[in-house]
Design a protein around this motif. Structure first.
Motif, mmCIF file in Angstrom:
data_model
loop_
_atom_site.group_PDB
_atom_site.id
_atom_site.type_symbol
_atom_site.label_atom_id
_atom_site.label_comp_id
_atom_site.label_asym_id
_atom_site.label_seq_id
_atom_site.Cartn_x
_atom_site.Cartn_y
_atom_site.Cartn_z
ATOM 1 N N LEU A 19 -10.333 -2.525 13.595
ATOM 2 C CA LEU A 19 -8.600 -1.804 13.549
ATOM 3 C C LEU A 19 -8.263 -0.910 13.323
ATOM 4 C CD1 LEU A 19 -7.748 -5.716 14.727
ATOM 5 C CD2 LEU A 19 -9.165 -4.343 15.627
ATOM 6 N N ALA A 20 -8.471 -0.322 13.604
ATOM 7 C CA ALA A 20 -7.044 1.021 13.930
ATOM 8 C C ALA A 20 -5.824 0.967 12.874
ATOM 9 C CB ALA A 20 -7.396 1.672 14.799
ATOM 10 N N PRO A 21 -5.888 1.554 11.353
ATOM 11 C CA PRO A 21 -4.588 0.977 10.794
ATOM 12 C C PRO A 21 -3.306 2.129 11.548
ATOM 13 C CG PRO A 21 -5.847 2.800 9.434
ATOM 14 C CD PRO A 21 -6.480 1.915 10.533
ATOM 15 N N PRO A 22 -2.228 1.951 10.801
ATOM 16 C CA PRO A 22 -1.029 2.785 11.331
ATOM 17 C C PRO A 22 -1.166 4.452 11.239
ATOM 18 C CG PRO A 22 -0.111 1.270 10.438
ATOM 19 C CD PRO A 22 -1.643 1.193 9.547
ATOM 20 N N PRO A 23 -0.770 5.161 12.151
ATOM 21 C CA PRO A 23 -1.518 6.722 12.308
ATOM 22 C C PRO A 23 -1.199 7.112 10.507
ATOM 23 C CG PRO A 23 0.581 5.994 13.915
ATOM 24 C CD PRO A 23 -0.143 4.370 13.213
ATOM 25 N N ASP A 24 0.419 6.821 10.568
ATOM 26 C CA ASP A 24 0.190 7.296 8.928
ATOM 27 C C ASP A 24 0.252 6.964 7.588
ATOM 28 O OD1 ASP A 24 2.484 9.689 10.432
ATOM 29 O OD2 ASP A 24 3.938 7.506 10.938
ATOM 30 N N SER A 25 -0.460 5.948 8.309
ATOM 31 C CA SER A 25 -1.139 5.613 6.397
ATOM 32 C C SER A 25 -1.812 5.512 5.672
ATOM 33 C CB SER A 25 -1.945 4.103 7.197
ATOM 34 O OG SER A 25 -2.213 3.087 6.012
ATOM 35 N N TRP A 26 -2.495 5.382 4.384
ATOM 36 C CA TRP A 26 -3.262 6.344 3.417
ATOM 37 C C TRP A 26 -4.899 5.957 4.423
ATOM 38 C CZ3 TRP A 26 -3.863 10.254 0.816
ATOM 39 C CH2 TRP A 26 -5.776 10.550 -0.213
ATOM 40 N N ALA A 27 -4.879 4.630 4.878
ATOM 41 C CA ALA A 27 -5.942 3.746 5.004
ATOM 42 C C ALA A 27 -6.598 4.667 6.305
ATOM 43 C CB ALA A 27 -6.123 2.686 5.432
ATOM 44 N N ALA A 28 -6.153 5.331 7.493
ATOM 45 C CA ALA A 28 -5.693 5.794 8.447
ATOM 46 C C ALA A 28 -6.391 7.337 7.757
ATOM 47 C CB ALA A 28 -5.009 7.080 9.324
ATOM 48 N N LEU A 73 0.474 -1.207 0.249
ATOM 49 C CA LEU A 73 0.153 -0.085 0.009
ATOM 50 C C LEU A 73 0.800 1.739 0.313
ATOM 51 C CD1 LEU A 73 -2.335 1.899 0.563
ATOM 52 C CD2 LEU A 73 -1.941 0.991 2.583
ATOM 53 N N ASN A 74 0.652 2.252 -1.044
ATOM 54 C CA ASN A 74 1.512 3.229 -1.178
ATOM 55 C C ASN A 74 1.320 4.215 -0.157
ATOM 56 O OD1 ASN A 74 3.268 4.963 -2.246
ATOM 57 N ND2 ASN A 74 2.313 5.979 -3.960
ATOM 58 N N LEU A 75 2.254 5.215 0.391
ATOM 59 C CA LEU A 75 1.802 6.116 0.855
ATOM 60 C C LEU A 75 2.104 7.865 0.083
ATOM 61 C CD1 LEU A 75 4.646 4.626 3.786
ATOM 62 C CD2 LEU A 75 2.004 5.374 4.604
ATOM 63 N N PRO A 76 0.963 8.512 0.857
ATOM 64 C CA PRO A 76 1.679 10.278 0.159
ATOM 65 C C PRO A 76 2.888 10.794 0.565
ATOM 66 C CG PRO A 76 0.502 9.835 1.927
ATOM 67 C CD PRO A 76 0.083 8.899 2.097
ATOM 68 N N ALA A 77 3.327 11.627 -0.545
ATOM 69 C CA ALA A 77 4.538 12.028 -0.234
ATOM 70 C C ALA A 77 4.805 12.416 1.036
ATOM 71 C CB ALA A 77 4.567 13.301 -1.814
ATOM 72 N N ARG A 78 3.777 12.617 1.668
ATOM 73 C CA ARG A 78 3.806 13.864 2.925
ATOM 74 C C ARG A 78 4.380 12.904 4.818
ATOM 75 N NH1 ARG A 78 -1.997 13.902 1.972
ATOM 76 N NH2 ARG A 78 -3.251 12.543 4.424
ATOM 77 N N SER A 79 3.801 11.672 3.903
ATOM 78 C CA SER A 79 3.853 10.399 4.458
ATOM 79 C C SER A 79 5.250 8.994 4.634
ATOM 80 C CB SER A 79 2.920 9.280 5.198
ATOM 81 O OG SER A 79 1.893 10.352 5.700
ATOM 82 N N LYS A 80 6.655 9.890 3.006
ATOM 83 C CA LYS A 80 6.799 8.377 2.801
ATOM 84 C C LYS A 80 8.239 8.399 3.562
ATOM 85 C CE LYS A 80 6.211 8.083 -2.334
ATOM 86 N NZ LYS A 80 5.744 6.952 -1.410
ATOM 87 N N MET A 81 8.192 9.744 4.283
ATOM 88 C CA MET A 81 9.565 9.642 5.788
ATOM 89 C C MET A 81 8.781 9.660 6.354
ATOM 90 S SD MET A 81 11.896 9.329 3.450
ATOM 91 C CE MET A 81 13.485 9.913 4.577
ATOM 92 N N ALA A 82 8.007 9.222 6.538
ATOM 93 C CA ALA A 82 7.009 9.249 8.833
ATOM 94 C C ALA A 82 8.266 8.193 9.604
ATOM 95 C CB ALA A 82 6.210 8.554 8.424
ATOM 96 N N GLU A 83 8.030 8.094 10.840
ATOM 97 C CA GLU A 83 8.945 7.005 11.909
ATOM 98 C C GLU A 83 7.885 4.907 10.802
ATOM 99 O OE1 GLU A 83 11.492 7.572 13.452
ATOM 100 O OE2 GLU A 83 11.707 9.807 12.452
ATOM 101 N N PRO A 84 9.002 4.473 11.143
ATOM 102 C CA PRO A 84 8.784 3.242 10.683
ATOM 103 C C PRO A 84 7.596 2.420 11.923
ATOM 104 C CG PRO A 84 10.506 3.005 10.546
ATOM 105 C CD PRO A 84 10.769 4.935 10.546
ATOM 106 N N HIS A 85 6.638 1.844 11.801
ATOM 107 C CA HIS A 85 5.607 1.828 12.880
ATOM 108 C C HIS A 85 4.542 0.395 12.160
ATOM 109 C CE1 HIS A 85 2.794 2.730 15.117
ATOM 110 N NE2 HIS A 85 2.228 1.660 14.785
ATOM 111 N N PHE A 86 5.257 -0.523 13.154
ATOM 112 C CA PHE A 86 5.367 -2.436 13.253
ATOM 113 C C PHE A 86 3.554 -2.981 14.562
ATOM 114 C CE2 PHE A 86 5.534 -5.971 15.779
ATOM 115 C CZ PHE A 86 6.219 -7.250 15.260
#
Length: 347
Positions: free
Chosen positions: A195-204, A141-154
């Motif tokens: 369930l809630a997706p990760p905070p920086d996900s496009w799905a969020a 699942l792609n990330l928008p430009a604003r989130s591509k350098m977000a902190e990694p999340h597991f």
């Protein structure tokens, strides 16, 4: 195809599966691994395989990039997310954040690579007295430009926590929908929240209309896929298991990808065997995609920067002695997060 039809296109499935923005692709693995050996690899001859790069499906399975245990030893990602749904078998995860996990049997792992992560995904064959089948989807699942350098999340979604809805048609034939992402709101029925997706996900994003569902229909079952909520949403239904089904009045043969009008309800009817589908939908991110292997950015300059950053920093380094770690013979599922917090599925 007439404009009154919900079906826009039907195309055969290859490997990996083609997807539409905001998704990058979906890899479907269905491996008939044999009994395991003492090293948790196949108790079978590996002769005739291109070891380290084995996608042959010889004897019904592949080793992929694994040498002893099948799977994918340590490799980097930047700029997107992996959503891994394991239907059969187990995955042993390890990453540069220091996280480890063993999951399977309906569990889902969601990893936001963001600015950079290195992880390994190995497929330990624990059973030495019987076969070790593995079946999974890995969705990028792609990330928008604003989130591509977000902190990694597991994140782990344990199987028993994932919402599942079972409905019956007029003849009592069941359909089960597992809702990994995306609100499920059938006509005349109660809405079900995922369930809630990760905070920086496009799905969020509230208006992204991302949905990831699996659908299992009993032979002959009838069920209506409800329309998507958002305008501009793109929707693909992957008919990956079964013989044939009727989709919006059109007979289709598996395995195929069916692009659908997202704003329409779609009537489905299973054929004379169990029919299974994966639904991927979402509002397109609509940005340029520059991809080089495991890096997905917006420009070639950003790809070059990702390669330089990885050579320089190794995205934090690899904290394990082995590039293909497995987590012992005990079959217990767990997730150990960065910092050491242990998470286990409820009994």
């Amino acid at each position: 195809m007439s404009t009154s039809s919900a079906i826009l296109q039907v195309r055969p499935l290859g490997f990996p599966w083609e997807t539409a923005d905001p998704f990058l692709f979906c890899a479907y693995h269905d491996d008939a691994y044999p009994k395991g050996n003492a090293d948790m690899g196949p108790a079978a001859s590996l002769a005739g395989r291109s070891m380290g790069q084995d996608f042959s499906r010889k004897d019904g399975f592949s080793m992929y990039h694994g040498e002893t245990v099948p799977g994918f030893p340590a490799h980097p990602h930047r700029g997107f997310e992996t959503v891994t749904l394991v239907r059969k078998g187990l995955i042993d995860h390890s990453d540069s954040l220091g996280a480890t996990a063993r999951f399977g049997g309906g569990d889902v792992q969601w990893v936001t690579a963001g600015k950079g992560i290195v992880h390994a995904e190995m497929f330990p064959l624990l059973r030495q007295d019987e076969a070790n089948p593995l079946e999974l989807f890995q969705i990028w699942l792609n990330l928008p430009a604003r989130s591509k350098m977000a902190e990694p999340h597991f994140t782990m979604f344990w199987s028993q926590d994932i919402p599942r809805v079972v409905t019956q048609d007029a003849a009592g034939r069941p359909t089960e929908v597992a809702i990994v992402a995306g609100r499920y709101a059938p006509a005349g029925g109660a809405a079900v929240q995922p369930l809630a997706p990760p905070p920086d996900s496009w799905a969020a994003q509230a208006d992204a209309d991302v949905a990831i569902w699996t659908v299992r229909m009993a032979p002959g079952a009838q069920w209506t896929l409800p329309a998507a909520a958002g305008g501009g949403t793109r929707r693909t239904l992957y008919f990956f298991k079964g013989s044939q089904a009727i989709v919006d009045g059109q007979r289709v043969q598996a395995p195929v990808a069916i692009a659908l009008q997202a704003g329409m309800d779609v009537a489905l009817e299973a054929g004379d065997t169990v029919s299974e589908f994966l639904l991927l939908q979402g509002k397109p991110i609509g940005e340029p995609v520059a991809q080089y292997g495991p890096f997905v950015m917006n420009t070639q300059a950003e790809i070059m920067q990702a390669m330089q950053d990885y050579r320089r920093t190794q995205f934090g380094g690899w904290p394990f002695a082995d590039s293909a770690p497995v987590h012992g013979r005990e079959s217990k599922r767990f997730a150990r997060h960065p910092g050491g917090r242990l998470e286990e599925p409820a009994a």
